[in-house]
Design a protein around this motif. Sequence first.
Motif, short mmCIF file in Angstrom:
data_model
loop_
_atom_site.label_atom_id
_atom_site.label_comp_id
_atom_site.label_asym_id
_atom_site.label_seq_id
_atom_site.Cartn_x
_atom_site.Cartn_y
_atom_site.Cartn_z
N ARG A 74 0.31 -6.38 0.91
CA ARG A 74 -0.82 -5.44 0.87
C ARG A 74 -0.42 -4.06 1.38
N ASP A 77 2.00 -2.24 -1.27
CA ASP A 77 1.30 -1.90 -2.51
C ASP A 77 0.28 -0.79 -2.30
N THR A 78 -0.45 -0.85 -1.19
CA THR A 78 -1.44 0.19 -0.90
C THR A 78 -0.76 1.54 -0.69
N THR A 79 0.36 1.55 0.02
CA THR A 79 1.10 2.79 0.26
C THR A 79 1.62 3.38 -1.04
N GLU A 81 0.53 2.89 -4.12
CA GLU A 81 -0.57 3.38 -4.95
C GLU A 81 -1.03 4.76 -4.49
N GLY A 82 -1.12 4.95 -3.16
CA GLY A 82 -1.56 6.24 -2.62
C GLY A 82 -0.56 7.35 -2.87
N THR A 126 5.11 2.23 6.58
CA THR A 126 5.68 1.17 5.76
C THR A 126 7.19 1.06 5.97
#
Length: 329
Positions: A74, A77-79, A81-82, A126
């Motif tokens: 999570r 992937d979140t990093t 995407e941003g 991250t």
Amino acid sequence: MFRRHRRWLQAPFFDKASIAQYLPVQTREAHVLLSNLLVDPDSFVKHVRRFSGATMLETLYGHSVISSDDEYLRLIDTTIEGTTAASAPGAALVDFIPILKYTPTWLPGGGWKRHTLEGRAALQETHVKTYALAEMHANNGKLSVVGSLIKEYSDKGEIGSLLPEIMHLGSSTYNAGTDTTKCVLHSFILAMVLHPEAYKKAQDEMDRVVGHDRLPTLEDRDSLPYLECIQKETYRWLCPVPLSLPHASSEDDEYRGYFIPKGTTVIPNLWLMCRDPKDYPSPDDFLPERFSALTAEEVERIDPRNIVFGHGRRICPGRRFADISPEMP
């Protein structure tokens, strides 16, 4: 630095003996993907995301993903995407008016700058967490790409100066490896839904060669020529990376009447190459048969794998590893 990064990736992702060490991870995650698809086929996007992310997380950092809600899965992937959204070409006005980079964040229209700063902070978090993860698993003797680099340069006493590069290498490789794998698998699923006749031929071949008592392995690959044709056509039909990485011309050149000076930035159009009607008649159609019954010279000339992984010094160093991943399921 670029040559060093290429060398770091070339050994684990291109050397056949090194790839074999990570094959059990790919095989296990492929089996998990198949199981998830059987239980909940409507959530195939989530299952493919987990497959690609889990495979790269364990290969790069030594971390085994237990669930789709894994903390590190999570986080990364979140990093990504941003940062991808914030850095996409043309995403902000500053791409067209460069002087805006000097404006303060509180000015109207400065939202892009705040998003960029937030993305930078998330990326640094991250980097730190995944580095610590790889270091922990390396100390416990678990094999991983980043962990091996940490151990090698720690033993040499050179880890301090190379630490930022190793951190960056891990996240950039994860992004490249997961994005393209997801893209190819999504394209394959779409092709099979739209072309059930191709799916039936592949299934018949699989039943004939593998049977019903076991799952296929890489050892079966040479005995499944039609499935190999489907993989090639999937690469060609929906090229996973439409535009290649920028290159620079090494000398003055001319193309179709256009003069190209030495040092000119050149961006190869891989999508167009894969749809050249001279090599691929009816390029908009999904036709796996176009790769069957060819001479050795024809196979080499039109194999889309010679296109989709890029060219020259910037060709994908993980192309052998990547070519196995979509094949495993």
